[in-house]
Structures are given as structure tokens and as C-alpha cells.
Design a protein around this motif. Structure first.
Motif, mmCIF file in Angstrom:
data_model
loop_
_atom_site.group_PDB
_atom_site.id
_atom_site.type_symbol
_atom_site.label_atom_id
_atom_site.label_comp_id
_atom_site.label_asym_id
_atom_site.label_seq_id
_atom_site.Cartn_x
_atom_site.Cartn_y
_atom_site.Cartn_z
ATOM 1 N N ILE A 15 36.284 33.987 56.585
ATOM 2 C CA ILE A 15 37.348 34.946 56.270
ATOM 3 C C ILE A 15 38.332 35.022 57.438
ATOM 4 O O ILE A 15 39.546 34.919 57.254
ATOM 5 N N ALA A 16 37.808 35.164 58.649
ATOM 6 C CA ALA A 16 38.662 35.245 59.835
ATOM 7 C C ALA A 16 39.463 33.956 60.019
ATOM 8 O O ALA A 16 40.650 33.995 60.357
ATOM 9 N N SER A 17 38.863 32.828 59.748
ATOM 10 C CA SER A 17 39.548 31.540 59.881
ATOM 11 C C SER A 17 40.700 31.423 58.890
ATOM 12 O O SER A 17 41.773 30.922 59.231
ATOM 13 N N ASP A 18 40.478 31.870 57.669
ATOM 14 C CA ASP A 18 41.538 31.811 56.657
ATOM 15 C C ASP A 18 42.717 32.705 57.036
ATOM 16 O O ASP A 18 43.868 32.318 56.890
ATOM 17 N N VAL A 19 42.429 33.902 57.548
ATOM 18 C CA VAL A 19 43.506 34.806 57.967
ATOM 19 C C VAL A 19 44.250 34.198 59.156
ATOM 20 O O VAL A 19 45.480 34.209 59.198
ATOM 21 N N LEU A 20 43.516 33.618 60.085
ATOM 22 C CA LEU A 20 44.132 32.984 61.250
ATOM 23 C C LEU A 20 45.001 31.799 60.830
ATOM 24 O O LEU A 20 46.044 31.545 61.431
ATOM 25 N N ALA A 21 44.605 31.105 59.768
ATOM 26 C CA ALA A 21 45.370 29.954 59.274
ATOM 27 C C ALA A 21 46.647 30.378 58.556
ATOM 28 O O ALA A 21 47.451 29.538 58.175
ATOM 29 N N GLY A 22 46.823 31.693 58.349
ATOM 30 C CA GLY A 22 48.064 32.173 57.765
ATOM 31 C C GLY A 22 47.985 32.626 56.325
ATOM 32 O O GLY A 22 49.007 32.960 55.734
ATOM 33 N N LYS A 23 46.796 32.637 55.754
ATOM 34 C CA LYS A 23 46.687 33.119 54.378
ATOM 35 C C LYS A 23 46.921 34.620 54.329
ATOM 36 O O LYS A 23 46.566 35.341 55.261
ATOM 37 N N LYS A 24 47.507 35.076 53.248
ATOM 38 C CA LYS A 24 47.761 36.503 53.073
ATOM 39 C C LYS A 24 46.438 37.239 52.903
ATOM 40 O O LYS A 24 45.511 36.721 52.271
ATOM 41 N N PRO A 25 46.357 38.441 53.453
ATOM 42 C CA PRO A 25 45.115 39.215 53.319
ATOM 43 C C PRO A 25 44.683 39.397 51.863
ATOM 44 O O PRO A 25 43.502 39.305 51.556
ATOM 45 N N SER A 26 45.645 39.600 50.964
ATOM 46 C CA SER A 26 45.284 39.783 49.556
ATOM 47 C C SER A 26 44.656 38.519 48.966
ATOM 48 O O SER A 26 43.729 38.593 48.155
ATOM 49 N N GLU A 27 45.133 37.346 49.395
ATOM 50 C CA GLU A 27 44.558 36.077 48.924
ATOM 51 C C GLU A 27 43.136 35.899 49.439
ATOM 52 O O GLU A 27 42.255 35.448 48.708
ATOM 53 N N VAL A 28 42.925 36.240 50.695
ATOM 54 C CA VAL A 28 41.604 36.088 51.313
ATOM 55 C C VAL A 28 40.596 37.006 50.619
ATOM 56 O O VAL A 28 39.482 36.583 50.295
ATOM 57 N N CYS A 29 41.009 38.248 50.373
ATOM 58 C CA CYS A 29 40.103 39.192 49.706
ATOM 59 C C CYS A 29 39.747 38.719 48.309
ATOM 60 O O CYS A 29 38.599 38.843 47.874
ATOM 61 N N ALA A 37 38.814 46.193 53.790
ATOM 62 C CA ALA A 37 38.084 46.734 54.940
ATOM 63 C C ALA A 37 37.073 45.714 55.472
ATOM 64 O O ALA A 37 36.930 45.541 56.694
ATOM 65 N N TYR A 38 36.392 45.014 54.578
ATOM 66 C CA TYR A 38 35.432 43.985 54.985
ATOM 67 C C TYR A 38 36.153 42.839 55.699
ATOM 68 O O TYR A 38 35.718 42.366 56.746
ATOM 69 N N ALA A 39 37.295 42.411 55.128
ATOM 70 C CA ALA A 39 38.071 41.336 55.740
ATOM 71 C C ALA A 39 38.598 41.761 57.110
ATOM 72 O O ALA A 39 38.582 40.986 58.066
ATOM 73 N N TYR A 40 39.055 43.008 57.191
ATOM 74 C CA TYR A 40 39.543 43.543 58.473
ATOM 75 C C TYR A 40 38.434 43.504 59.519
ATOM 76 O O TYR A 40 38.639 43.059 60.647
ATOM 77 N N ASP A 41 37.234 43.954 59.146
ATOM 78 C CA ASP A 41 36.096 43.951 60.080
ATOM 79 C C ASP A 41 35.735 42.532 60.512
ATOM 80 O O ASP A 41 35.418 42.291 61.675
ATOM 81 N N ALA A 42 35.791 41.592 59.568
ATOM 82 C CA ALA A 42 35.483 40.195 59.891
ATOM 83 C C ALA A 42 36.490 39.644 60.892
ATOM 84 O O ALA A 42 36.116 38.958 61.846
ATOM 85 N N CYS A 43 37.753 39.965 60.700
ATOM 86 C CA CYS A 43 38.788 39.497 61.621
ATOM 87 C C CYS A 43 38.628 40.134 62.995
ATOM 88 O O CYS A 43 38.753 39.461 64.019
ATOM 89 N N ARG A 44 38.361 41.414 63.001
ATOM 90 C CA ARG A 44 38.187 42.131 64.268
ATOM 91 C C ARG A 44 37.003 41.562 65.051
ATOM 92 O O ARG A 44 37.061 41.387 66.268
ATOM 93 N N HIS A 46 36.006 38.592 65.095
ATOM 94 C CA HIS A 46 36.316 37.264 65.634
ATOM 95 C C HIS A 46 37.639 37.235 66.400
ATOM 96 O O HIS A 46 38.163 36.166 66.719
ATOM 97 N N GLY A 47 38.212 38.409 66.679
ATOM 98 C CA GLY A 47 39.419 38.480 67.489
ATOM 99 C C GLY A 47 40.678 37.985 66.804
ATOM 100 O O GLY A 47 41.605 37.513 67.456
ATOM 101 N N VAL A 48 40.721 38.089 65.481
ATOM 102 C CA VAL A 48 41.873 37.621 64.718
ATOM 103 C C VAL A 48 42.703 38.823 64.296
ATOM 104 O O VAL A 48 42.174 39.762 63.706
ATOM 105 N N PRO A 49 44.012 38.816 64.583
ATOM 106 C CA PRO A 49 44.857 39.926 64.128
ATOM 107 C C PRO A 49 44.919 39.955 62.607
ATOM 108 O O PRO A 49 45.082 38.921 61.970
#
Length: 101
Positions: A15-29, A37-44, A46-49
């Protein structure tokens, strides 16, 4: 039966890798069938904004560039799909800091 701890750890990293690669949060979810909230926690973890919003308005820089290129406020508003009032706000700020157009 649910996922093991290791499977959840791998999923959070994906999940964090996909967000870091530029995918929209809605697409990742949607892809991982998880809450924002789960995606946000996963990014946090792994240090991904994580940006939980989708930008709907064009950037101020794009508006400023068009104004400086000589387009009128109404033309810029129509082209970018925003109100003329929004263009006026940007133009006012630009004049305050010394731009002339």
C-alpha cells in the motif's frame, strides 16, 4: 480465516509503495479494499507522505502563468473550469506583490 501477521505486513508495505509511486489514495484503497485510515497508517509506518484529498482546483501557479501570458480572467476561468472570482483572488495577490499584467 484472516491474514497472518506477515501477510498484513507485506500488504501494508505494498500500500505504501503504491502511494509513493503516485497512485491516488482512493485508487489504493479500492485496490486493497481497505479504509483510508488503514492506508494512512500503512504509509505512516513506512515514512510515505499520504495525501487524503484529491486536488480539484488548478494550482495558483498555473493560474498565474496564464494571466502573465496575457489571457483574461474570464478566459482563464473557462479554460481551467473554475470561477472568475477565484482567478480574481489570484490576480489580486499577484498585484499586491508587484506583478503587472
Amino acid at each position: 480465516m484472516g491474514m497472518t501477521h506477515e501477510e498484513r505486513r507485506i500488504r501494508r508495505k505494498q500500500i505504501a509503495s503504491d502511494v509513493l509511486a503516485g497512485k491516488k489514495p482512493s485508487e489504493v484503497c479500492k485496490k486493497y479494499q481497505c479504509s483510508s485510515a488503514y492506508a494512512y497508517d500503512a504509509c505512516r509506518e513506512h515514512g510515505v507522505p499520504y495525501r487524503c484529498y484529491e486536488q480539484k482546483n488548478p494550482s495558483t501557479l498555473k493560474i498565474a502563468k496564464l494571466l502573465l501570458d496575457g489571457f483574461g480572467q474570464s478566459d482563464v476561468a473557462r479554460q481551467l473550469g473554475v470561477t472568475r472570482q477565484r482567478i480574481g483572488q489570484v490576480a489580486k495577490k499577484m498585484r499586491e506583490v508587484g506583478f503587472q499584467f
